[in-house]
Design a protein around this motif. Structure first.
Motif, PDB file in Angstrom:
ATOM      1  N   ALA A  38     -14.367  35.243  63.151  1.00 32.70           N
ATOM      2  CA  ALA A  38     -14.059  36.618  62.797  1.00 32.70           C
ATOM      3  C   ALA A  38     -12.848  36.645  61.872  1.00 32.70           C
ATOM      4  CB  ALA A  38     -13.760  37.428  64.059  1.00 32.70           C
ATOM      5  N   LEU A  39     -12.725  37.705  61.072  1.00 30.52           N
ATOM      6  CA  LEU A  39     -11.567  37.837  60.206  1.00 30.52           C
ATOM      7  C   LEU A  39     -10.318  37.899  61.051  1.00 30.52           C
ATOM      8  CD1 LEU A  39     -12.816  40.458  57.610  1.00 30.52           C
ATOM      9  CD2 LEU A  39     -12.510  38.019  57.262  1.00 30.52           C
ATOM     10  N   THR A  40      -9.313  37.195  60.601  1.00 26.91           N
ATOM     11  CA  THR A  40      -8.073  37.170  61.349  1.00 26.91           C
ATOM     12  C   THR A  40      -7.014  37.970  60.630  1.00 26.91           C
ATOM     13  OG1 THR A  40      -7.532  35.113  60.236  1.00 26.91           O
ATOM     14  CG2 THR A  40      -8.493  34.944  62.426  1.00 26.91           C
ATOM     15  N   GLY A  41      -6.217  38.666  61.393  1.00 29.06           N
ATOM     16  CA  GLY A  41      -5.129  39.451  60.834  1.00 29.06           C
ATOM     17  C   GLY A  41      -3.842  38.666  60.869  1.00 29.06           C
ATOM     18  N   ILE A  42      -2.772  39.351  60.490  1.00 31.24           N
ATOM     19  CA  ILE A  42      -1.472  38.715  60.443  1.00 31.24           C
ATOM     20  C   ILE A  42      -0.488  39.571  61.207  1.00 31.24           C
ATOM     21  CG2 ILE A  42       0.378  37.916  58.935  1.00 31.24           C
ATOM     22  CD1 ILE A  42      -1.672  37.666  56.731  1.00 31.24           C
ATOM     23  N   ALA A  43       0.296  38.938  62.051  1.00 32.96           N
ATOM     24  CA  ALA A  43       1.315  39.660  62.809  1.00 32.96           C
ATOM     25  C   ALA A  43       2.681  39.183  62.387  1.00 32.96           C
ATOM     26  CB  ALA A  43       1.129  39.423  64.313  1.00 32.96           C
ATOM     27  N   ALA A  44       3.644  40.081  62.461  1.00 35.81           N
ATOM     28  CA  ALA A  44       5.025  39.695  62.209  1.00 35.81           C
ATOM     29  C   ALA A  44       5.512  38.829  63.347  1.00 35.81           C
ATOM     30  CB  ALA A  44       5.891  40.943  62.094  1.00 35.81           C
ATOM     31  N   ILE A  45       6.326  37.853  63.017  1.00 35.00           N
ATOM     32  CA  ILE A  45       6.785  36.900  64.009  1.00 35.00           C
ATOM     33  C   ILE A  45       8.307  36.928  64.069  1.00 35.00           C
ATOM     34  CG2 ILE A  45       6.798  34.479  64.700  1.00 35.00           C
ATOM     35  CD1 ILE A  45       4.367  34.142  62.852  1.00 35.00           C
ATOM     36  N   ALA A  46       8.800  37.174  65.245  1.00 33.94           N
ATOM     37  CA  ALA A  46      10.241  37.085  65.444  1.00 33.94           C
ATOM     38  C   ALA A  46      10.594  35.638  65.705  1.00 33.94           C
ATOM     39  CB  ALA A  46      10.663  37.948  66.630  1.00 33.94           C
ATOM     40  N   PHE A  47      11.627  35.153  65.041  1.00 34.36           N
ATOM     41  CA  PHE A  47      11.964  33.731  65.181  1.00 34.36           C
ATOM     42  C   PHE A  47      13.465  33.579  65.115  1.00 34.36           C
ATOM     43  CE2 PHE A  47      12.736  29.504  63.471  1.00 34.36           C
ATOM     44  CZ  PHE A  47      11.920  28.734  64.275  1.00 34.36           C
ATOM     45  N   SER A  48      14.025  32.890  66.072  1.00 33.77           N
ATOM     46  CA  SER A  48      15.455  32.644  66.091  1.00 33.77           C
ATOM     47  C   SER A  48      15.730  31.320  65.416  1.00 33.77           C
ATOM     48  CB  SER A  48      15.968  32.588  67.537  1.00 33.77           C
ATOM     49  OG  SER A  48      17.293  32.122  67.557  1.00 33.77           O
ATOM     50  N   VAL A  49      16.656  31.330  64.455  1.00 38.63           N
ATOM     51  CA  VAL A  49      16.965  30.096  63.737  1.00 38.63           C
ATOM     52  C   VAL A  49      17.650  29.093  64.645  1.00 38.63           C
ATOM     53  CG1 VAL A  49      17.123  31.221  61.518  1.00 38.63           C
ATOM     54  CG2 VAL A  49      19.188  30.998  62.894  1.00 38.63           C
TER      55      VAL A  49
ATOM     56  N   THR B 176      -5.960  21.021  53.185  1.00 43.29           N
ATOM     57  CA  THR B 176      -6.680  21.231  54.435  1.00 43.29           C
ATOM     58  C   THR B 176      -8.075  21.804  54.196  1.00 43.29           C
ATOM     59  OG1 THR B 176      -6.666  22.550  56.494  1.00 43.29           O
ATOM     60  CG2 THR B 176      -5.522  23.478  54.612  1.00 43.29           C
ATOM     61  N   SER B 177      -8.925  21.693  55.205  1.00 44.53           N
ATOM     62  CA  SER B 177     -10.252  22.316  55.176  1.00 44.53           C
ATOM     63  C   SER B 177     -10.210  23.754  55.661  1.00 44.53           C
ATOM     64  CB  SER B 177     -11.221  21.516  56.052  1.00 44.53           C
ATOM     65  OG  SER B 177     -10.798  21.524  57.404  1.00 44.53           O
ATOM     66  N   ILE B 178      -9.049  24.222  56.108  1.00 45.59           N
ATOM     67  CA  ILE B 178      -8.909  25.580  56.647  1.00 45.59           C
ATOM     68  C   ILE B 178      -8.720  26.547  55.488  1.00 45.59           C
ATOM     69  CG2 ILE B 178      -7.596  27.070  58.199  1.00 45.59           C
ATOM     70  CD1 ILE B 178      -6.707  24.466  59.652  1.00 45.59           C
ATOM     71  N   VAL B 179      -9.736  27.365  55.240  1.00 45.98           N
ATOM     72  CA  VAL B 179      -9.749  28.240  54.077  1.00 45.98           C
ATOM     73  C   VAL B 179      -9.793  29.707  54.518  1.00 45.98           C
ATOM     74  CG1 VAL B 179     -10.836  26.480  52.636  1.00 45.98           C
ATOM     75  CG2 VAL B 179     -12.273  28.080  53.909  1.00 45.98           C
ATOM     76  N   THR B 180      -9.817  30.607  53.534  1.00 42.87           N
ATOM     77  CA  THR B 180      -9.853  32.046  53.797  1.00 42.87           C
ATOM     78  C   THR B 180     -11.046  32.408  54.677  1.00 42.87           C
ATOM     79  OG1 THR B 180      -8.845  32.434  51.640  1.00 42.87           O
ATOM     80  CG2 THR B 180      -9.940  34.312  52.680  1.00 42.87           C
ATOM     81  N   PRO B 181     -10.884  33.255  55.717  1.00 44.67           N
ATOM     82  CA  PRO B 181      -9.672  33.986  56.094  1.00 44.67           C
ATOM     83  C   PRO B 181      -8.795  33.279  57.118  1.00 44.67           C
ATOM     84  CG  PRO B 181     -11.496  34.760  57.402  1.00 44.67           C
ATOM     85  CD  PRO B 181     -12.064  33.693  56.498  1.00 44.67           C
ATOM     86  N   GLU B 182      -9.205  32.083  57.570  1.00 46.61           N
ATOM     87  CA  GLU B 182      -8.440  31.390  58.604  1.00 46.61           C
ATOM     88  C   GLU B 182      -7.079  30.917  58.126  1.00 46.61           C
ATOM     89  OE1 GLU B 182     -10.901  28.507  60.975  1.00 46.61           O
ATOM     90  OE2 GLU B 182     -12.383  29.091  59.485  1.00 46.61           O
TER      91      GLU B 182
ATOM     92  N   THR C  39       9.829  25.654  50.456  1.00 45.08           N
ATOM     93  CA  THR C  39       8.634  26.400  50.081  1.00 45.08           C
ATOM     94  C   THR C  39       7.407  25.582  50.467  1.00 45.08           C
ATOM     95  OG1 THR C  39       9.729  27.499  48.223  1.00 45.08           O
ATOM     96  CG2 THR C  39       7.312  27.407  48.186  1.00 45.08           C
ATOM     97  N   ILE C  40       6.499  26.194  51.223  1.00 42.49           N
ATOM     98  CA  ILE C  40       5.259  25.528  51.619  1.00 42.49           C
ATOM     99  C   ILE C  40       4.158  25.931  50.642  1.00 42.49           C
ATOM    100  CG2 ILE C  40       3.567  25.159  53.445  1.00 42.49           C
ATOM    101  CD1 ILE C  40       6.392  24.124  54.070  1.00 42.49           C
ATOM    102  N   LYS C  41       3.553  24.951  50.013  1.00 44.98           N
ATOM    103  CA  LYS C  41       2.467  25.189  49.065  1.00 44.98           C
ATOM    104  C   LYS C  41       1.155  24.815  49.742  1.00 44.98           C
ATOM    105  CE  LYS C  41       0.864  23.853  44.441  1.00 44.98           C
ATOM    106  NZ  LYS C  41       1.136  22.968  43.270  1.00 44.98           N
ATOM    107  N   TYR C  42       0.277  25.786  49.927  1.00 47.58           N
ATOM    108  CA  TYR C  42      -0.945  25.626  50.736  1.00 47.58           C
ATOM    109  C   TYR C  42      -2.173  25.530  49.836  1.00 47.58           C
ATOM    110  CZ  TYR C  42      -4.141  26.602  54.688  1.00 47.58           C
ATOM    111  OH  TYR C  42      -5.124  26.531  55.666  1.00 47.58           O
ATOM    112  N   GLU C  43      -3.021  24.542  50.114  1.00 42.44           N
ATOM    113  CA  GLU C  43      -4.281  24.377  49.371  1.00 42.44           C
ATOM    114  C   GLU C  43      -5.428  24.134  50.347  1.00 42.44           C
ATOM    115  OE1 GLU C  43      -6.432  21.440  46.049  1.00 42.44           O
ATOM    116  OE2 GLU C  43      -4.381  21.035  46.735  1.00 42.44           O
ATOM    117  N   GLY C  44      -6.379  25.050  50.397  1.00 47.75           N
ATOM    118  CA  GLY C  44      -7.560  24.903  51.235  1.00 47.75           C
ATOM    119  C   GLY C  44      -8.754  24.473  50.406  1.00 47.75           C
ATOM    120  N   ASP C  45      -9.610  23.638  50.998  1.00 50.70           N
ATOM    121  CA  ASP C  45     -10.753  23.100  50.254  1.00 50.70           C
ATOM    122  C   ASP C  45     -11.911  22.884  51.228  1.00 50.70           C
ATOM    123  OD1 ASP C  45     -12.569  21.750  48.678  1.00 50.70           O
ATOM    124  OD2 ASP C  45     -11.239  20.082  48.180  1.00 50.70           O
TER     125      ASP C  45
END
Length: 459
Positions: A12-23, A65-71, A89-95
């Motif tokens: 199923a299509l996945t959404g995005i949630a804001a994430i609180a993160f303590s440094v 990675t093999s993990i592509v849109t929308p995952e 900076t994380i540069k992401y490439e799905g294939d």
């Protein structure tokens, strides 16, 4: 070879949630020592990635990675806390052709910094290139602390060296059913294989317009993979983990008598016209019923049980309540006795190909509870779980994901990776698939296993 649970599932299509993160929540790894020497001897503490900002700011880490849109969306969201506190900076490439292209990129010298590898077999292929970086001490400590020896084994090469920490995971040892139908009929969840077979016979007797089981082996060029899962799950239960390991590595023949016995138990369900294929027709219809459609008749009362992995939840129609009191739910596929708990599953592993602090820090982040819980919160549509022992199941939105996490974290569970994903591709993604398809069409057990044994590549 193709990774069944990544390449064949429909999520199923996945959404995005804001994430609180303590440094300040930067995990706990090894001692903060020197920069170390080679990667195999590196004892620097990369778990304190936030404290490394002055060293890491402005750096880039590439993912392949093999993990592509929308995952891919929840993955990218889950990296933001790391990017913000390190300046990386994380540069992401799905294939979609990742499995084929990654080894080719190794040959051309175009490797990424990080790759998410969905099979131990492919990981070993990459280790054999000599370009995969051994785990740092921090990463090794994290794998021991948060995952344990079973997962460590799958992330290690034939040389015993740890190269990759686990990322995501899935549980395949499930039977989907309708809680409403079970309640209406007074059926209870079986705790052993014999109880499941007794229930199967009872359902067949009491419901002439339906069948106890339904299944689908059709999956395009990967037709037959669901049949391999049936045999793997059953063998793990009837013969135990040691025999399973010997079979997967061909230390015993593919057609060993114990394997023949396991396939016979599958045939007693899948090839008996009294028991299958609910909603579709004769048992042979399993060959042409798609993986996605295979379990749908449990919603219409034509079928009562469907053996399939946790990710099958995403294939039910929108509005289906997937819960213990809902329209569809799954129970653990029972073993031969109630005291053992073998779990068949799959997952991805994080391999690295550049020996640099920013890459090691990111690998440490991905093996940490901080990332596992961040990813859980980001995956608002469900369909993801990790075997990390400190993942809080409450952070997973889907009830089936929560149940899967608890199974993976259960000390009584004995996890084994999907067998065909560890076999040579000519077998695991070749004859094993095709011969299981021939088997469900009517080919006998001995011929099926014998043909696969003959196809095993000579050393």
């Amino acid at each position: 070879m193709a990774h069944k649970s990544q390449r064949r599932k429909v999520l199923a299509l996945t959404g995005i949630a804001a994430i609180a993160f303590s440094v300040t929540a930067c995990g706990g790894g090894g001692d903060d020592n020197s920069d170390g020497g080679t990667a195999a001897e590196d004892t620097k503490d990369y778990s304190k990635w936030c404290d490394m900002k002055s060293e890491l700011t402005g750096k880039t880490v590439s993912i392949y990675t093999s993990i592509v849109t929308p995952e891919d969306a929840p993955h990218k969201e889950s990296y933001k806390p790391f990017e913000e506190c390190t300046g990386i900076t994380i540069k992401y490439e799905g294939d979609k052709d990742f499995e084929k292209n990654l080894p080719q990129r190794a040959q051309s010298g175009n490797l990424p910094d990080v790759a998410f590898i969905p099979q131990p077999g492919l990981l070993q292929t990459m280790v054999d290139t000599g370009k995969t970086i051994p785990a740092s001490k921090t990463l090794s400590d994290e794998v021991d602390k948060y995952f344990g020896p079973d997962w460590r084994k799958y992330g290690s090469g034939d040389d015993g060296v740890l190269y990759a920490a686990p990322l995501g995971a899935n549980v395949k040892s499930y039977v989907w059913y309708s809680p409403k139908a079970f309640t209406a009929k007074g059926y209870t969840i079986p705790k052993t294989w014999d109880e499941m077979m007794t229930l199967t016979a009872k359902i067949a007797t009491e419901n002439p317009a339906a069948k106890p089981w339904c299944a689908g082996f059709s999956s395009g060029t990967a037709t037959g993979w669901t049949g391999t899962d049936w045999l793997e799950d059953t063998l793990l239960r009837t013969a135990g983990k040691d025999v399973y390991d010997q079979w997967v590595t061909h230390k015993i023949p593919f057609n060993d008598p114990k394997v023949l016995d396991a396939l016979g138990k599958d045939a007693a369900i899948l090839k008996d016209p009294k028991f299958t294929n609910g909603g579709f027709g004769a048992p042979s219809s399993i060959a042409t019923t798609t993986f996605q459609d295979g379990g749908q008749p449990i919603l219409t009362g034509k079928c009562f049980m469907h053996r399939q992995a946790s990710f099958y939840a995403a294939n039910f129609p929108k509005g289906t309540k997937v819960a213990e009191d809902g329209d569809a739910w799954a129970f653990y596929l029972p073993s031969v006795d109630a005291t053992t708990k073998p779990v068949l599953g799959g997952g991805e592993f994080v391999a690295t190909f550049r020996d640099a602090p920013e890459v090691k820090a990111f690998a440490a982040y991905l093996a940490s509870p901080e990332w596992a819980n961040a990813k859980a919160k980001a995956t608002t549509g469900g369909g993801w779980v990790s075997a990390n022992k400190e993942l809080d199941p409450a952070n997973l939105v889907s009830p089936i994901d929560q149940q899967s996490a608890k199974i993976l974290q259960d000390p009584a569970s004995v996890f084994r990776f999907d067998g065909s994903d560890m076999m040579p591709s000519a077998v695991g993604a070749g004859t094993f698939w095709s011969e299981m398809t021939n088997w469900i069409k009517g080919q006998d057990d001995a011929t099926t296993l014998g043909n696969i044994e003959k196809s095993w590549p000579a050393k």
